[in-house]
Design a protein around this motif. Structure first.
Motif, short mmCIF file in Angstrom:
data_model
loop_
_atom_site.label_atom_id
_atom_site.label_comp_id
_atom_site.label_asym_id
_atom_site.label_seq_id
_atom_site.Cartn_x
_atom_site.Cartn_y
_atom_site.Cartn_z
N THR A 61 17.65 9.44 -5.45
CA THR A 61 17.44 10.87 -5.67
C THR A 61 18.74 11.66 -5.57
O THR A 61 18.78 12.83 -5.97
CB THR A 61 16.45 11.45 -4.64
OG1 THR A 61 17.06 11.42 -3.33
CG2 THR A 61 15.15 10.66 -4.63
N GLY A 62 19.78 11.04 -5.03
CA GLY A 62 21.03 11.74 -4.79
C GLY A 62 21.09 12.42 -3.44
O GLY A 62 22.12 12.98 -3.07
N GLN A 63 20.00 12.34 -2.67
CA GLN A 63 19.93 12.97 -1.35
C GLN A 63 20.10 11.91 -0.25
O GLN A 63 19.70 10.76 -0.43
CB GLN A 63 18.58 13.67 -1.17
CG GLN A 63 18.31 14.76 -2.18
CD GLN A 63 19.27 15.92 -2.04
OE1 GLN A 63 19.59 16.34 -0.93
NE2 GLN A 63 19.74 16.45 -3.16
N PRO A 64 20.69 12.29 0.88
CA PRO A 64 20.79 11.35 2.00
C PRO A 64 19.40 10.86 2.41
O PRO A 64 18.45 11.64 2.45
CB PRO A 64 21.43 12.19 3.11
CG PRO A 64 22.16 13.28 2.40
CD PRO A 64 21.33 13.59 1.18
N ALA A 65 19.30 9.58 2.69
CA ALA A 65 18.01 8.99 3.05
C ALA A 65 18.21 8.03 4.21
O ALA A 65 19.31 7.85 4.73
CB ALA A 65 17.41 8.28 1.85
N VAL A 66 17.12 7.41 4.62
CA VAL A 66 17.11 6.53 5.79
C VAL A 66 17.07 5.07 5.34
O VAL A 66 16.38 4.73 4.38
CB VAL A 66 15.88 6.85 6.67
CG1 VAL A 66 15.69 5.80 7.76
CG2 VAL A 66 16.01 8.24 7.28
N GLY A 67 17.81 4.23 6.03
CA GLY A 67 17.70 2.79 5.82
C GLY A 67 16.74 2.20 6.85
O GLY A 67 16.84 2.50 8.04
N SER A 68 15.79 1.40 6.37
CA SER A 68 14.78 0.79 7.25
C SER A 68 15.06 -0.70 7.38
O SER A 68 15.10 -1.40 6.36
CB SER A 68 13.38 1.03 6.68
OG SER A 68 13.10 2.41 6.57
N HIS A 69 15.24 -1.18 8.59
CA HIS A 69 15.67 -2.55 8.81
C HIS A 69 14.52 -3.40 9.37
O HIS A 69 13.81 -2.98 10.30
CB HIS A 69 16.86 -2.58 9.77
CG HIS A 69 18.11 -2.04 9.16
ND1 HIS A 69 19.23 -2.81 8.91
CD2 HIS A 69 18.41 -0.79 8.70
CE1 HIS A 69 20.16 -2.06 8.35
NE2 HIS A 69 19.69 -0.84 8.21
N TYR A 70 14.37 -4.59 8.80
CA TYR A 70 13.29 -5.50 9.16
C TYR A 70 13.82 -6.92 9.27
O TYR A 70 14.77 -7.32 8.58
CB TYR A 70 12.19 -5.48 8.09
CG TYR A 70 11.46 -4.18 7.95
CD1 TYR A 70 10.26 -3.97 8.60
CD2 TYR A 70 11.97 -3.15 7.16
CE1 TYR A 70 9.57 -2.76 8.46
CE2 TYR A 70 11.31 -1.95 7.02
CZ TYR A 70 10.11 -1.76 7.68
OH TYR A 70 9.44 -0.57 7.56
N SER A 71 13.17 -7.70 10.10
CA SER A 71 13.37 -9.14 10.11
C SER A 71 12.15 -9.78 9.49
O SER A 71 11.05 -9.21 9.51
CB SER A 71 13.59 -9.67 11.54
OG SER A 71 12.43 -9.41 12.34
N ARG A 72 12.35 -10.96 8.94
CA ARG A 72 11.22 -11.68 8.34
C ARG A 72 10.40 -12.32 9.45
O ARG A 72 10.95 -12.99 10.34
CB ARG A 72 11.73 -12.76 7.38
CG ARG A 72 10.66 -13.43 6.53
CD ARG A 72 10.19 -12.50 5.45
NE ARG A 72 9.11 -13.07 4.67
CZ ARG A 72 9.17 -13.26 3.35
NH1 ARG A 72 10.26 -12.97 2.68
NH2 ARG A 72 8.13 -13.74 2.71
N THR A 73 9.09 -12.09 9.42
CA THR A 73 8.22 -12.69 10.44
C THR A 73 8.05 -14.16 10.16
O THR A 73 7.71 -14.56 9.04
CB THR A 73 6.85 -12.00 10.43
OG1 THR A 73 7.04 -10.60 10.64
CG2 THR A 73 5.95 -12.56 11.51
N VAL A 74 8.29 -14.98 11.16
CA VAL A 74 8.15 -16.43 11.03
C VAL A 74 6.76 -16.83 11.45
O VAL A 74 6.31 -16.53 12.56
CB VAL A 74 9.20 -17.16 11.88
CG1 VAL A 74 9.02 -18.68 11.78
CG2 VAL A 74 10.61 -16.76 11.46
N THR A 75 6.04 -17.49 10.54
CA THR A 75 4.69 -17.93 10.83
C THR A 75 4.68 -19.42 11.16
O THR A 75 5.21 -20.24 10.39
CB THR A 75 3.76 -17.69 9.64
OG1 THR A 75 3.78 -16.29 9.34
CG2 THR A 75 2.34 -18.10 9.96
N ASP A 76 4.13 -19.74 12.28
CA ASP A 76 4.06 -21.14 12.70
C ASP A 76 2.86 -21.78 12.02
O ASP A 76 1.71 -21.44 12.30
CB ASP A 76 3.92 -21.23 14.22
CG ASP A 76 3.94 -22.66 14.74
OD1 ASP A 76 4.09 -23.58 13.90
OD2 ASP A 76 3.84 -22.85 15.96
N THR A 77 3.12 -22.69 11.09
CA THR A 77 2.05 -23.36 10.34
C THR A 77 1.76 -24.76 10.88
O THR A 77 1.02 -25.52 10.27
CB THR A 77 2.41 -23.43 8.86
OG1 THR A 77 3.65 -24.15 8.71
CG2 THR A 77 2.57 -22.03 8.27
#
Length: 230
Positions: free
Chosen positions: A212-228
């Motif tokens: 958009t050209g406007q300052p925005a937020v960065g959202s940080h995530y880790s990948r959830t590890v599923t025990d199969t």
């Protein structure tokens, strides 16, 4: 090399990027600067076509609520309109009977009823846990309801700051969301319980401008590890 400094919800919502945001405050229902233009759908026409008792609209990050205010007098008496915004309306205007304006964080607020239409017009850009809000909103729909939210995959980051948008979009599509890259718009039809394989770590309010050209937020995530393992 270390990643960016991440902040929690309270600090994020006090940051200049979020607290002073004017992205959606003045947007109206129709016209050049409007919901109809940004969504590619006229909310008033969409709601007017619903059966009686199925005309409810929840607008997240609603700003001054101009679109809701303009729609209210044109809808039947059974319509329910709700706007939720961190700051809320700044102008002291009378509230139409069908409209409820709530000043609250969309990251913690939850409705007490389902909605036929849920919109978030350029609001996710200022939310820390974007995926958390999307999965919660998916459960707030009616069985035939429609969710529409602007979404920037580039704002979704790994713990080290690297891009995670492609993996997140794949997970969202697997969960039933559709994504229009030209409009940067996510849509979902019908209520559902959704779990995405990502764990929210925090937000970066210094991420800089987005599409958009406007300052925005960065959202940080880790990948959830599923025990199969059996």
């Amino acid at each position: 090399m270390t990643g960016p400094v991440l902040v929690g919800r309270a600090a994020l919502e006090c940051s200049s990027v979020v607290a002073n945001n004017t992205m959606n405050r003045e947007r109206g229902l129709a016209g050049v600067n409007s919901y109809a233009r940004e969504l590619g759908l006229d909310p008033l026409a969409w709601l007017s076509d619903r059966r009686p008792g199925a005309r409810s609209w929840l607008d997240l990050c609603s700003g001054e609520g101009r679109a809701l205010r303009q729609a209210a007098p044109a809808l039947p008496a059974d319509a329910v309109l709700t706007g939720v915004d961190l700051v809320g309306p700044l102008l002291p205007l009378p509230t139409p009977p069908a409209l409820e304006e709530i000043t609250a964080s969309v990251s913690t607020w939850a409705p007490t009823r389902p909605y036929d239409l849920i919109t978030c017009v350029h609001g996710l850009h200022y939310v820390g846990d974007q995926l958390g809000l999307l999965t919660r909103a998916a459960s707030w729909l009616t069985e035939e309801g429609l969710l529409m939210a602007h979404f920037d995959p580039e704002s979704i980051r790994r713990p080290d700051g690297g891009p995670a948008g492609r993996a997140v979009l794949a997970a969202l599509r697997a969960a039933g969301f559709a994504y229009d890259a030209r409009r940067h718009l996510l849509t979902l039809r019908g209520a559902r319980s959704t779990t995405l394989p990502f764990t929210y770590l925090g937000a970066d309010p210094t991420a800089g401008p987005n599409y958009t050209g406007q300052p925005a937020v960065g959202s940080h995530y880790s990948r959830t590890v599923t025990d199969t393992a059996g």
